[in-house]
Enzyme design. Structure first.
Site, PDB file in Angstrom:
ATOM      1  N   GLU A  44       0.781  -1.236   0.000  1.00 45.13           N
ATOM      2  CA  GLU A  44       0.000   0.000   0.000  1.00 45.13           C
ATOM      3  C   GLU A  44       0.819   1.297   0.000  1.00 45.13           C
ATOM      4  O   GLU A  44       0.668   2.137   0.881  1.00 45.13           O
ATOM      5  CB  GLU A  44      -0.957   0.002   1.197  1.00 45.13           C
ATOM      6  CG  GLU A  44      -1.830  -1.235   1.255  1.00 45.13           C
ATOM      7  CD  GLU A  44      -2.771  -1.281   2.462  1.00 45.13           C
ATOM      8  OE1 GLU A  44      -2.549  -0.543   3.421  1.00 45.13           O
ATOM      9  OE2 GLU A  44      -3.727  -2.078   2.419  1.00 45.13           O
ATOM     10  N   GLU A  49      -6.250 -10.791  -1.128  1.00 49.91           N
ATOM     11  CA  GLU A  49      -7.011 -10.590   0.118  1.00 49.91           C
ATOM     12  C   GLU A  49      -8.495 -10.528  -0.214  1.00 49.91           C
ATOM     13  O   GLU A  49      -9.174  -9.545   0.060  1.00 49.91           O
ATOM     14  CB  GLU A  49      -6.577  -9.295   0.819  1.00 49.91           C
ATOM     15  CG  GLU A  49      -5.079  -9.223   1.075  1.00 49.91           C
ATOM     16  CD  GLU A  49      -4.645  -8.005   1.886  1.00 49.91           C
ATOM     17  OE1 GLU A  49      -5.494  -7.318   2.474  1.00 49.91           O
ATOM     18  OE2 GLU A  49      -3.426  -7.741   1.908  1.00 49.91           O
TER      19      GLU A  49
HETATM   20  C1  GLA Z   1      -4.973  -4.567   4.410  1.00 51.61           C
HETATM   21  C2  GLA Z   1      -3.777  -5.404   4.811  1.00 51.61           C
HETATM   22  C3  GLA Z   1      -4.175  -6.668   5.493  1.00 51.61           C
HETATM   23  C4  GLA Z   1      -5.292  -6.459   6.477  1.00 51.61           C
HETATM   24  C5  GLA Z   1      -6.442  -5.766   5.806  1.00 51.61           C
HETATM   25  C6  GLA Z   1      -7.645  -5.612   6.689  1.00 51.61           C
HETATM   26  O1  GLA Z   1      -5.579  -5.036   3.289  1.00 51.61           O
HETATM   27  O2  GLA Z   1      -2.930  -5.713   3.735  1.00 51.61           O
HETATM   28  O3  GLA Z   1      -3.063  -7.186   6.166  1.00 51.61           O
HETATM   29  O4  GLA Z   1      -4.837  -5.703   7.563  1.00 51.61           O
HETATM   30  O5  GLA Z   1      -5.972  -4.514   5.368  1.00 51.61           O
HETATM   31  O6  GLA Z   1      -7.388  -5.434   8.010  1.00 51.61           O
END
Ligand code: GLA
Length: 359
Positions: free
Chosen positions: A143, A248
């Site tokens: 990120e 994710e």
């Molecule tokens: C981001 C992070 C994850 C997790 C999510 C939700 O996507 O990469 O590790 O923390 O947020 O909590």
């Protein structure tokens, strides 16, 4: 359960997609510690890749200077090895869940560039080094880009400068030359963000830094993003010549609330707003269950269509009861974003996803 579902319950995600991509799940500390045997049994049966939800994040594995907490990560890696899974490391360099001390000296003063680079290198070498050859792919940087395409303002950027990303990948390559190295990001369907990530990766590639994959996080909703915009971003990212992964995945069924909002508790809302933001406290109505199944099906049909570009799809929890969606950014809600319910039973979405593999 109808007959159709009865026969298909024999299918497993990892088998139906075995010629396409790995199917992963994010494991919680509770699961890794052996406190959820049902969930672990489900992981062994259904998945061939794992990612730790939290235990490899800096604040968990390296909470204080010179203090590493390896025990949960050792268990996590042993579980993956025992089951011959593709084991993922998440994450090395991130603005969040990283303690303040990382950026300060002993007297609390901000570190300078050289000192912070040294600290970053030491962390990467220690953590990756310990699991060399056993963690197969790492989210090296998480990120780093904002929705408008600018670099995220964070201490890494402030102190080191834009090349903190390049440095993280260099150190990671040195620490375990055999590991796959990824850049992981959310909201890649937003065009300025996607374009900025492409520029970033091209720039790194032109400087001789090898990046093996891009993680598309996949914290999505029933009606966002559209399949068209997602496909556009997949096609653009795939031109980088690196593998893509959905890292994710979860589909929130509650009303949209930006995932990066400030944390609040549901009880701070008035009763009407509480009802609006937590519409299914006692279970998911069949009609929404169906919407979720259809949504998962259209997304997996897209991944399957582009299976030459994807190496993995990872779900950001094993079952609904584990998902962060129920406690972030609004805590106290009941969301239903996964393929398995709170009893680890397959939902209609599970069967819908399996069907896309043969379509
Ligand atoms: C981001 C992070 C994850 C997790 C999510 C939700 O996507 O990469 O590790 O923390 O947020 O909590």
């Amino acid at each position: 359960m109808n007959n159709n579902e009865n026969t298909q319950v024999q299918s497993t995600l990892k088998d139906v997609f075995k010629d396409d991509f790995y199917i992963g799940a994010a494991l919680s500390l509770n699961q890794i510690s052996g406190n959820e045997p049902n969930a672990l049994a489900l992981v062994e049966k259904q998945f061939n890749s794992i990612t730790p939800e939290n235990i490899l994040k800096w604040e968990e594995i390296h909470p204080e200077p010179n203090k590493y907490n390896f025990e949960p990560a050792d268990r996590y890696v042993a579980f993956g090895q025992k089951n011959k899974m593709f084991v993922v490391g998440h994450t090395l360099v991130w603005f969040y869940q990283t303690p303040d001390w990382v950026f300060q000296d002993e007297s609390g003063k901000p570190l300078d560039r050289e000192a912070l680079l040294k600290r970053m290198k030491e962390h990467i070498f220690t953590v990756m080094g310990r699991y060399k050859g056993r963690i197969h792919g790492w989210d090296v940087v998480n990120e780093a880009i904002m929705a408008d395409g600018s670099f995220r303002k964070c201490k890494w950027l402030d102190i080191i400068g834009e090349d903190y990303i390049l440095k993280a990948f260099e150190y990671a390559r040195q620490a375990d030359p055999g590991a796959q190295l990824y850049y992981n990001e959310y909201d890649l369907v937003k065009q300025p963000k996607c374009e900025a990530v492409i520029r970033l990766i091209r720039d790194l590639q032109s400087k001789g830094v090898r990046i093996d994959g891009i993680g598309i996080q996949g914290h999505w909703f029933l009606d966002y993003p559209s399949i068209e915009e997602l496909e556009t971003s997949i096609l653009s990212l795939s031109k980088l010549g690196v593998k893509l992964m959905v890292t994710e995945m979860d589909i929130g069924v509650l009303p949209f609330y930006p995932v990066d909002s400030k944390l609040v508790d549901l009880s701070s809302f008035d009763p009407e707003m509480q009802k609006k933001h937590n519409p299914y406290p006692d279970g998911l109505p069949d009609s929404v269950q169906k919407d979720l199944a259809n949504r998962y099906a259209e997304l997996f049909s897209l991944f399957h269509k582009h299976r030459d570009k994807f190496s993995r799809v990872t779900f950001w929890a094993v079952h609904d009861g584990q998902s962060w969606r129920s406690y972030m950014p609004i805590s106290g809600r009941a969301d239903y974003p996964m393929l398995f319910d709170r009893d680890c039973k397959p939902k209609p979405a599970f069967y819908a996803v399996c069907r896309t593999a043969n379509a």
